[in-house]
Design an enzyme around this catalytic site. Sequence first.
Site, PDB file in Angstrom:
ATOM      1  N   ASP A  14      27.725  -1.924  15.886  1.00  0.00           N
ATOM      2  CA  ASP A  14      27.563  -3.303  16.359  1.00  0.00           C
ATOM      3  C   ASP A  14      28.445  -3.489  17.597  1.00  0.00           C
ATOM      4  OD1 ASP A  14      26.887  -5.932  16.558  1.00  0.00           O
ATOM      5  OD2 ASP A  14      27.914  -6.600  14.749  1.00  0.00           O
ATOM      6  N   ASP A 108      22.005  -5.126  20.527  1.00  0.00           N
ATOM      7  CA  ASP A 108      23.426  -4.777  20.382  1.00  0.00           C
ATOM      8  C   ASP A 108      23.812  -4.196  19.028  1.00  0.00           C
ATOM      9  OD1 ASP A 108      22.980  -7.154  19.083  1.00  0.00           O
ATOM     10  OD2 ASP A 108      24.868  -8.072  19.668  1.00  0.00           O
ATOM     11  N   GLU A 109      22.843  -3.881  18.184  1.00  0.00           N
ATOM     12  CA  GLU A 109      23.208  -3.259  16.908  1.00  0.00           C
ATOM     13  C   GLU A 109      22.080  -2.384  16.387  1.00  0.00           C
ATOM     14  OE1 GLU A 109      23.648  -5.787  13.442  1.00  0.00           O
ATOM     15  OE2 GLU A 109      22.651  -7.442  14.476  1.00  0.00           O
TER      16      GLU A 109
END
Length: 364
Positions: A14, A108-109
């Site tokens: 993350d 983003d993860e």
Amino acid sequence: MEEKSTYRKIIHIDMDAFYASVEQLDNSELRGKPIAVGGGEDRGVVAAASYEARKFGVRSAMSGILAKKNCPQLIFVKPRFDRYKEISKKIHQIFKDYTDLIEPLSLDEAYLDVTENKKGNPSASLIAKEIRQRIFDELHLNASAGISSSKFVAKIASDINKPNGQKTIPPEEIISFLEELPIEKFYGIGKVTASKMYNLGIFKGSDLKEKNESFLIEHFKSSGSHYYNIVRGIHTSKVKPNRKRKSVAAEHTFVKNLTSEVFMLEKLEKISEELEKRLLHSNVSGKTITLKIKYSDFKTQTRSKTLPYFVKDKSILLETVKELLFQEKVMNSVRLLGISVTNLNNHIKNITEKPIDVQLKFEF
């Protein structure tokens, strides 16, 4: 002979305050300052906040007005999604040096299954550390990681030592970890559900574990079985590298509330055009069209219709939402309109692909 236990090695990566961190990376004048990516105008919403801004209580999904009230020196920056996608692709290239079993959740993860990995490294914790170091060395951004034998626990673990840290929960510690975990920290349990659990005397995992499955089904319906299983460490969902998109949507929040269906139709026409572009870009069509209406009192209503064929054309989208709009009278002024398409045809593509399933002995 007693059969040996088998586990997966799952990493959840993350990125830390991703959008805001990219803006600070690209503009040195923003570094070390409280910034919010998103709109600071009357109807603006914070998409992401830097850690400097979070110290003042600024959070994503917060209104721009409240964010500015919490942090008067807050700097608003317009989002640049093309830039975020560019960086995200580079991050995924790093992931691919270790495994092809990558399941993106957002820009983003992502989940990574490193049970078998290209480096031949038996330690998922060391792989996570190496990936995070490479992201920093090559892209000058920080990432956090959670490592465990299930996606559920890895997701929770990645949040424990944020920012720029990681946490490993080995299989033998999962049950005790979940028993001590506050119920609001369980992934997927939001404020409303947590509040309901508090009223039932459920404050942490051990309290949840005391409830039998029928009790949880009675109070939480179909989610009851899920809660019964996860607190016992039962979560067998695999990392899905070919994860299919479930919906495509477009929406708009207006500077001034709309009070007439005529004005709403004008806005819906533009939203339909944007949605058509997104469907074409994703190369998908869908059968179910949903109109989302958020009123000035923040109450949200959805109206849906399923067509007998797949569509992506803006004219059909607009005709369908027009029908949904006039399905019943709009009783209040409207601050947001949105259109989404679900029941997509992407399940038809790559139908010959076989799912990848690996299970080996887990060594942390």
